[in-house]
Design an enzyme around this catalytic site. Structure first.
Site, PDB file in Angstrom:
ATOM      1  N   ARG A   1      11.631  -6.613   4.580  1.00 15.22           N
ATOM      2  CA  ARG A   1      11.578  -5.175   4.828  1.00 15.22           C
ATOM      3  C   ARG A   1      12.173  -4.842   6.200  1.00 15.22           C
ATOM      4  O   ARG A   1      12.820  -3.815   6.377  1.00 15.22           O
ATOM      5  CB  ARG A   1      10.115  -4.696   4.754  1.00 15.22           C
ATOM      6  CG  ARG A   1       9.964  -3.189   4.884  1.00 15.22           C
ATOM      7  CD  ARG A   1       8.551  -2.748   4.586  1.00 15.22           C
ATOM      8  NE  ARG A   1       7.679  -2.858   5.744  1.00 15.22           N
ATOM      9  CZ  ARG A   1       6.361  -2.589   5.729  1.00 15.22           C
ATOM     10  NH1 ARG A   1       5.784  -2.224   4.597  1.00 15.22           N
ATOM     11  NH2 ARG A   1       5.645  -2.707   6.826  1.00 15.22           N
TER      12      ARG A   1
ATOM     13  N   ARG B   1      -9.468   0.667   9.307  1.00 11.99           N
ATOM     14  CA  ARG B   1      -9.096  -0.710   9.615  1.00 11.99           C
ATOM     15  C   ARG B   1     -10.157  -1.412  10.437  1.00 11.99           C
ATOM     16  O   ARG B   1      -9.997  -2.593  10.766  1.00 11.99           O
ATOM     17  CB  ARG B   1      -7.781  -0.731  10.393  1.00 11.99           C
ATOM     18  CG  ARG B   1      -6.534  -0.947   9.518  1.00 11.99           C
ATOM     19  CD  ARG B   1      -5.349  -0.815  10.438  1.00 11.99           C
ATOM     20  NE  ARG B   1      -4.165  -1.529  10.050  1.00 11.99           N
ATOM     21  CZ  ARG B   1      -3.088  -0.948   9.520  1.00 11.99           C
ATOM     22  NH1 ARG B   1      -3.095   0.321   9.205  1.00 11.99           N
ATOM     23  NH2 ARG B   1      -2.005  -1.658   9.294  1.00 11.99           N
TER      24      ARG B   1
ATOM     25  N   LYS C   1       0.834  -1.219   0.000  1.00 13.76           N
ATOM     26  CA  LYS C   1       0.000   0.000   0.000  1.00 13.76           C
ATOM     27  C   LYS C   1       0.863   1.260   0.000  1.00 13.76           C
ATOM     28  O   LYS C   1       0.616   2.190  -0.762  1.00 13.76           O
ATOM     29  CB  LYS C   1      -0.914   0.036   1.246  1.00 13.76           C
ATOM     30  CG  LYS C   1      -1.878  -1.129   1.349  1.00 13.76           C
ATOM     31  CD  LYS C   1      -2.837  -0.968   2.515  1.00 13.76           C
ATOM     32  CE  LYS C   1      -2.191  -1.050   3.883  1.00 13.76           C
ATOM     33  NZ  LYS C   1      -1.643  -2.371   4.250  1.00 13.76           N
TER      34      LYS C   1
ATOM     35  N   ARG D   1      -0.057  -9.084  13.320  1.00 10.07           N
ATOM     36  CA  ARG D   1      -0.631  -8.004  12.498  1.00 10.07           C
ATOM     37  C   ARG D   1      -1.559  -8.585  11.427  1.00 10.07           C
ATOM     38  O   ARG D   1      -2.618  -8.026  11.137  1.00 10.07           O
ATOM     39  CB  ARG D   1       0.492  -7.187  11.843  1.00 10.07           C
ATOM     40  CG  ARG D   1       1.208  -6.294  12.853  1.00 10.07           C
ATOM     41  CD  ARG D   1       2.574  -5.868  12.375  1.00 10.07           C
ATOM     42  NE  ARG D   1       2.523  -5.026  11.186  1.00 10.07           N
ATOM     43  CZ  ARG D   1       3.564  -4.840  10.378  1.00 10.07           C
ATOM     44  NH1 ARG D   1       4.725  -5.422  10.613  1.00 10.07           N
ATOM     45  NH2 ARG D   1       3.435  -4.070   9.327  1.00 10.07           N
TER      46      ARG D   1
ATOM     47  N   ARG E   1      11.752  -0.826  11.479  1.00 12.83           N
ATOM     48  CA  ARG E   1      10.475  -0.941  12.187  1.00 12.83           C
ATOM     49  C   ARG E   1      10.479  -2.171  13.086  1.00 12.83           C
ATOM     50  O   ARG E   1      10.651  -3.291  12.606  1.00 12.83           O
ATOM     51  CB  ARG E   1       9.319  -1.047  11.176  1.00 12.83           C
ATOM     52  CG  ARG E   1       8.916   0.290  10.607  1.00 12.83           C
ATOM     53  CD  ARG E   1       7.807   0.154   9.589  1.00 12.83           C
ATOM     54  NE  ARG E   1       6.604  -0.502  10.099  1.00 12.83           N
ATOM     55  CZ  ARG E   1       5.461  -0.549   9.446  1.00 12.83           C
ATOM     56  NH1 ARG E   1       5.365   0.041   8.249  1.00 12.83           N
ATOM     57  NH2 ARG E   1       4.422  -1.165   9.964  1.00 12.83           N
TER      58      ARG E   1
HETATM   59  P1  AMP Z   1       1.020   0.302   8.943  1.00  8.28           P
HETATM   60  O1  AMP Z   1       2.100   1.311   8.758  1.00  8.28           O
HETATM   61  O2  AMP Z   1      -0.222   0.651   8.184  1.00  8.28           O
HETATM   62  O3  AMP Z   1       1.484  -1.101   8.707  1.00  8.28           O
HETATM   63  O4  AMP Z   1       0.597   0.372  10.480  1.00  8.28           O
HETATM   64  C1  AMP Z   1       1.507   0.032  11.500  1.00  8.28           C
HETATM   65  C2  AMP Z   1       0.775  -0.082  12.820  1.00  8.28           C
HETATM   66  O5  AMP Z   1       0.171   1.173  13.157  1.00  8.28           O
HETATM   67  C3  AMP Z   1      -0.381  -1.080  12.848  1.00  8.28           C
HETATM   68  O6  AMP Z   1       0.073  -2.402  13.094  1.00  8.28           O
HETATM   69  C4  AMP Z   1      -1.228  -0.529  13.990  1.00  8.28           C
HETATM   70  O7  AMP Z   1      -0.651  -0.853  15.244  1.00  8.28           O
HETATM   71  C5  AMP Z   1      -1.078   0.972  13.800  1.00  8.28           C
HETATM   72  N1  AMP Z   1      -2.141   1.505  12.897  1.00  8.28           N
HETATM   73  C6  AMP Z   1      -1.969   2.092  11.690  1.00  8.28           C
HETATM   74  N2  AMP Z   1      -3.147   2.456  11.155  1.00  8.28           N
HETATM   75  C7  AMP Z   1      -4.100   2.084  12.050  1.00  8.28           C
HETATM   76  C8  AMP Z   1      -5.515   2.162  12.072  1.00  8.28           C
HETATM   77  N3  AMP Z   1      -6.217   2.690  11.042  1.00  8.28           N
HETATM   78  N4  AMP Z   1      -6.165   1.672  13.165  1.00  8.28           N
HETATM   79  C9  AMP Z   1      -5.481   1.145  14.213  1.00  8.28           C
HETATM   80  N5  AMP Z   1      -4.152   1.019  14.237  1.00  8.28           N
HETATM   81  C10 AMP Z   1      -3.455   1.478  13.182  1.00  8.28           C
END
Ligand code: AMP
Length: 190
Positions: free
Chosen positions: A128, A89, A14, A146, A134
């Site tokens: 990654r 989400r 994404k 996740r 991260r």
């Molecule tokens: P991402 O960068 O989208 O992979 O998000 C990394 C982490 O951020 C996720 O595993 C969640 O812990 C948190 N996170 C990101 N977006 C959301 C969301 N819309 N709702 C809840 N947690 C989020």
């Protein structure tokens, strides 16, 4: 005005695609994960709170995430449209987003989903993790949590947008360019 939800499990690509599409369609890209990571880096209260969930691979609570997303949208009154990456989400987040768009006499035009098999996701995220810095990419059990969170809480959003005839699935395996083409084919029709 085009508002697009770029959807898919962790590691689907994404972020990579959003960076390309935002230039191509002149849209404002909002990644909730990136905003949380920015806050963690700057040691804000929001960052501290988000980190306690993110480090485990759990979702950050809805009220916190929704308030943050609304603030990000409000910061961009001039935007021609948005690419939402990593949001919504949960069902509550999807409803809040619809209400927010409504309040601006706008709407979500489409959820475009990158479809990728789980084992490919784990492989991509572990790779990654070697360079991303991260914490949530570095450990296979966190990565799997996740993905579990995605299936338990997020995957149902396919139904939410399908019910509005706004769900479009795209094969997320292939070269970056090929995948951009597939996504563009959907977006061009909106
Ligand atoms: P991402 O960068 O989208 O992979 O998000 C990394 C982490 O951020 C996720 O595993 C969640 O812990 C948190 N996170 C990101 N977006 C959301 C969301 N819309 N709702 C809840 N947690 C989020």
């Amino acid at each position: 005005m085009k508002n697009i939800v770029l959807f898919g499990p962790p590691g689907a690509g994404k972020g990579t695609q959003a960076e390309i599409l935002k230039e191509k369609y002149q849209l404002k890209h909002i990644s909730t994960g990136d905003v949380f990571r920015f806050n963690i880096k700057n040691k804000t209260q929001l960052g501290l709170l988000a980190k306690s969930y993110m480090d485990k691979g759990d979702l950050v609570p809805d009220n916190v995430t929704i308030d943050m997303l609304e603030a990000e949208v409000e910061k961009n009154p001039e935007a021609k449209g948005f690419i939402f990456d990593g949001f919504p989400r949960t069902n509550a987040q999807a409803k809040a987003l619809d209400e927010l768009m409504d309040s601006k006499d706008s709407q979500i035009n489409a959820m475009v989903a990158l479809e990728v098999d789980d084992e490919v996701l784990v492989e991509r995220l572990l790779k990654r993790g070697k360079t991303s810095g991260r914490a949530d990419d570095a450990d296979e059990s966190i990565i799997r949590n996740r993905i579990t969170e995605y299936y338990n809480k997020t995957a149902i959003l396919k139904d939410y947008y399908s019910a509005q005839n706004k769900y479009f699935g795209v094969d997320g395996v292939g070269s970056i360019e090929d995948i951009t083409e597939r996504l563009s084919a959907v977006i061009n029709e909106l």
